[in-house]
Design an enzyme around this catalytic site. Structure first.
Site, PDB file in Angstrom:
ATOM      1  N   TYR A  40     -19.499   4.182  38.663  1.00 41.86           N
ATOM      2  CA  TYR A  40     -18.441   3.171  38.800  1.00 41.86           C
ATOM      3  C   TYR A  40     -18.798   2.135  39.863  1.00 41.86           C
ATOM      4  CZ  TYR A  40     -14.597   5.325  36.079  1.00 41.86           C
ATOM      5  OH  TYR A  40     -13.788   5.804  35.098  1.00 41.86           O
ATOM      6  N   LYS A  50     -24.621  17.259  34.559  1.00 42.21           N
ATOM      7  CA  LYS A  50     -25.623  17.135  33.495  1.00 42.21           C
ATOM      8  C   LYS A  50     -26.986  17.330  34.154  1.00 42.21           C
ATOM      9  CE  LYS A  50     -26.605  16.260  29.168  1.00 42.21           C
ATOM     10  NZ  LYS A  50     -26.205  17.096  28.024  1.00 42.21           N
TER      11      LYS A  50
HETATM   12  C1  IPM Z   1      -8.113   6.530  35.604  1.00 36.87           C
HETATM   13  C2  IPM Z   1      -8.343   5.251  34.846  1.00 36.87           C
HETATM   14  C3  IPM Z   1      -9.195   4.310  35.702  1.00 36.87           C
HETATM   15  C4  IPM Z   1     -10.509   5.020  35.980  1.00 36.87           C
HETATM   16  C5  IPM Z   1      -9.426   2.917  35.096  1.00 36.87           C
HETATM   17  C6  IPM Z   1      -8.135   2.207  34.793  1.00 36.87           C
HETATM   18  C7  IPM Z   1     -10.293   2.060  35.955  1.00 36.87           C
HETATM   19  O1  IPM Z   1      -8.913   5.500  33.608  1.00 36.87           O
HETATM   20  O2  IPM Z   1      -7.523   6.480  36.699  1.00 36.87           O
HETATM   21  O3  IPM Z   1      -8.508   7.578  35.099  1.00 36.87           O
HETATM   22  O4  IPM Z   1     -11.437   4.971  35.165  1.00 36.87           O
HETATM   23  O5  IPM Z   1     -10.614   5.626  37.047  1.00 36.87           O
END
Ligand code: IPM
Ligand code: MG
Length: 356
Positions: A142, A188
């Site tokens: 992320y 993984k």
């Molecule tokens: C969650 C959501 C978020 C994430 C998105 C909205 C960025 O899916 O809180 O699980 O991926 O963390």
């Protein structure tokens, strides 16, 4: 009287509707248990983009940092999908998690006996399921650099260092000590170096926690095991992306994605948020299930303020309401005595909580 400052971010889609109901329930328990909640409403996500041009305005971030806890609904929607990544609503959420140092995301997935028929899985498979997903929240793919998107190619980077793994693993070990003392590290490691580092760090840490049963599972197998035999899990510890995916899967075991709360903790101020998204397709229809947000508010009372009695009153109220057959549409296929709107079920839960 004790006073707590809560920064409230409603967000987009169903966000405002579900937050309203959580506030209603919080008001009910704060009166009953004698503490005061001061709500400071701020913008984030699409709602902030429309008015202020950015998904996380500085004033929202500053208000969050100086609050005692953040209660958050949901963000995103088709309207903002075409924007560059940094300007999308989701970037606001990722940034506030990072800025608040909320590296551990606790996502409990518990089967309420009252809802055992609401799951798409057979009752005998899901009976007694009580899983705590501990998802790493401020690292991994992320956030990894470099990240590139050109017309012909794109690049994302998954990276973790020892201290990022250690700090979230400690949260998982502490949680497991208070539960059934089992941790499944989901990774993984047969393919990814990051996963191999996770295994090394978590194995080493396990030496400090006597009596914890640590097992390893590849993420593809874990996805399968979650629907095959979910009761085998106690604490699932995993990195950011795997945790995102597996927690949505775990929610359906429980009957609806509208049920699962979460606490994003680790820094001075935590964020309390349902695991689901903004569901733009059902926004404004009064059919959203506010229970995930109401239970997130209960987690806030417990983790951020130590108001355990009030938190338990909310949890009992939710169970009572489900037991008595009040259901929103998403969980109404079986055992529903009355199908309720978002506002109706929120009010009934608030009433039950006030009497609990
Ligand atoms: C969650 C959501 C978020 C994430 C998105 C909205 C960025 O899916 O809180 O699980 O991926 O963390
Ligand atoms: Mg998700």
């Amino acid at each position: 009287m004790k006073k707590y400052d809560v920064c409230v971010i409603k967000g987009d889609g169903i966000g405002p509707e579900i937050i309203e109901e959580a506030i209603k329930v919080l008001d009910a328990v704060s009166h009953k248990f004698n503490f005061e909640l001061n709500f400071d409403y701020r913008l984030m996500g699409g709602a902030a983009i429309d008015i202020m041009g950015v998904p996380l305005p500085d004033e929202t971030l500053n208000a969050a940092k100086s609050s005692d806890a953040v209660l958050f609904g949901a963000i995103g929607g088709a309207k903002w999908d075409g924007l560059p990544r940094e300007l999308r609503p989701e970037s606001g959420l990722l940034k506030i998690r990072k800025e608040l140092g909320a590296f551990a995301n606790l996502r409990p997935a518990i089967i309420f006996d009252e809802l055992i028929n609401a799951s798409t899985l057979k009752p005998e498979i899901i009976k007694g399921v009580d899983i705590m997903v501990v998802r790493e929240l401020t690292g991994g793919i992320y956030f990894g650099q470099p990240r590139v998107k050109n017309e012909k190619d794109a690049l994302n980077t998954m990276c973790y260092n020892v201290s990022e793994i250690e700090r979230v693993a400690k949260v998982a070990f502490e949680a497991a000590l208070l539960r059934n003392k089992k941790i499944t590290l989901v990774d993984k490691a047969n393919v990814l170096e990051t996963s191999q580092l996770w295994r090394e760090v978590v194995s080493e840490l396990a030496g400090n926690y006597e009596g914890i049963n640590l097992e390893f599972m590849y993420v593809d197998n874990a996805a399968m095991q979650l629907v095959r035999a979910p009761a085998q899990f106690d604490v699932i510890l995993t990195e950011n992306l795997f945790g995102d995916i597996l927690s949505d899967e775990a929610s359906m075991i429980c009957g609806s994605i509208g049920l699962l709360p979460s606490a994003s903790i680790g820094g001075k101020v935590g964020i309390y948020e349902p695991i689901h998204g903004s569901a733009p397709d059902i926004a404004g229809q009064g059919i959203a299930n506010p229970i995930a947000t109401i239970l997130s508010a209960a987690m806030m009372l417990k983790y951020a303020f130590g108001e355990n009695e009030a938190a338990e009153a909310i949890e009992l109220a939710v169970r009572g309401v489900l037991r008595d057959g009040y259901r929103t549409k998403d969980i109404a296929q079986y055992d529903a005595k009355e199908i309720c709107s978002t506002v109706e079920i929120g009010s009934i839960i608030a009433d039950y909580a006030a009497k609990a």
